[in-house]
Design a protein around this motif. Structure first.
Motif, short mmCIF file in Angstrom:
data_model
loop_
_atom_site.label_atom_id
_atom_site.label_comp_id
_atom_site.label_asym_id
_atom_site.label_seq_id
_atom_site.Cartn_x
_atom_site.Cartn_y
_atom_site.Cartn_z
N TRP A 55 2.73 14.16 -106.78
CA TRP A 55 2.07 13.06 -106.08
C TRP A 55 2.99 12.52 -104.99
O TRP A 55 4.21 12.52 -105.14
CB TRP A 55 1.73 11.93 -107.03
CG TRP A 55 0.68 12.23 -108.07
CD1 TRP A 55 0.62 13.32 -108.89
CD2 TRP A 55 -0.43 11.41 -108.42
NE1 TRP A 55 -0.47 13.22 -109.72
CE2 TRP A 55 -1.12 12.07 -109.46
CE3 TRP A 55 -0.90 10.18 -107.95
CZ2 TRP A 55 -2.27 11.53 -110.04
CZ3 TRP A 55 -2.04 9.64 -108.54
CH2 TRP A 55 -2.71 10.32 -109.57
N ILE A 74 -2.55 13.56 -103.58
CA ILE A 74 -2.58 14.35 -104.80
C ILE A 74 -2.66 15.83 -104.41
O ILE A 74 -2.88 16.16 -103.23
CB ILE A 74 -3.77 13.95 -105.69
CG1 ILE A 74 -5.09 14.15 -104.94
CG2 ILE A 74 -3.62 12.50 -106.15
CD1 ILE A 74 -6.33 13.88 -105.80
N LEU A 161 -9.39 13.23 -108.34
CA LEU A 161 -8.72 14.12 -109.29
C LEU A 161 -9.72 15.04 -110.00
O LEU A 161 -9.41 16.19 -110.29
CB LEU A 161 -7.95 13.28 -110.32
CG LEU A 161 -6.69 12.60 -109.77
CD1 LEU A 161 -6.20 11.52 -110.74
CD2 LEU A 161 -5.58 13.61 -109.50
#
Length: 239
Positions: A55, A74, A161
């Protein structure tokens, strides 16, 4: 399937030749340690990167030493793409964890787009989506109260995500500290702690020990007034 392929594949149904072109961008891999800036505000002539693992965060540093985190990156996200095109970086990018990146020069991008034009469309989509997220963050800092701001951030991060296979409506792993959240959401670290406790006591979400757990994802989205349409990641628009 790499995070970058998952991300771009949300907009363009990638063909085998296009996947081959993407794979060619993986030739220059680099490792950066947490806390060591890889792009500095005001820097010129740097490369762009694609985050392969780990990250990062992008931030602006104020003259008095305060910083505003603009966004967190990400796996699958581009780092410094706009700065390459504008020749000078208008922000700093710092790894939050140790990261592996693919280094990409302007020539690499031009060659990739020449060989696979639809990749250029997909990258434009990715950049446009990132811009839409910045707009949402501006709205959050300016108009949402602290609890709504935190809830919206946690849900948005979960959606991002989930797209790359690292999250779900049940939750996700998250290495961000309360100090990083404070710099991103315009709150103090003490206020962040208080807001997270509020969301937990409301039965919506818990963020503890590097894990975000959604107790009631639907109610959390409603509380945050989260509309995922700006993320534009439901199905490919180009077949």
């Amino acid at each position: 399937m790499t995070p970058l392929i998952r991300k771009l594949g949300a907009f363009v149904a990638l063909s085998a030749p296009e996947l081959t072109v993407l794979e060619s961008l993986r030739s220059r891999r680099r490792i950066f340690r947490a806390g060591r800036d890889l792009i500095h505000q005001g820097q010129a002539g740097q490369a762009a990167y694609v985050l392969g693992s780990g990250w990062a965060c992008s931030y602006k540093l104020m003259p008095d030493g305060q910083r505003q985190i603009v966004d967190f990156q990400i796996p699958g996200d581009f780092l410094g793409l706009r700065s390459v095109l504008l020749r000078t970086s208008d922000h700093t990018i710092e790894p939050v964890t140790d990261i592996e990146v693919m280094e990409i020069h302007v020539e690499d991008l031009l060659k990739a787009f020449a060989n696979a034009p639809r990749l250029g469309v997909a990258v434009l989509w990715a950049a446009s989506r990132d811009e839409a997220m910045v707009v949402e963050h501006l709205v959050g800092v300016g108009r949402r109260n602290a609890a709504e701001r935190m809830a919206h951030f946690l849900v948005e991060l979960g959606s991002r995500l989930t797209l790359i296979g690292m999250g779900s409506t049940a939750g996700y792993s998250c290495p961000l500290t309360q100090y990083l959240l404070a710099d991103a959401l315009g709150l103090s670290a003490v206020h962040v702690n208080r807001v997270l406790r509020q969301l937990r006591e409301m039965g919506l979400a818990t963020f503890r020990d590097g894990e975000v757990i959604f107790h009631d994802h639907g109610r959390l989205c409603a509380f945050a007034q989260f509309d995922a349409s700006y993320l534009d990641q439901v199905k490919p628009l180009l077949k």
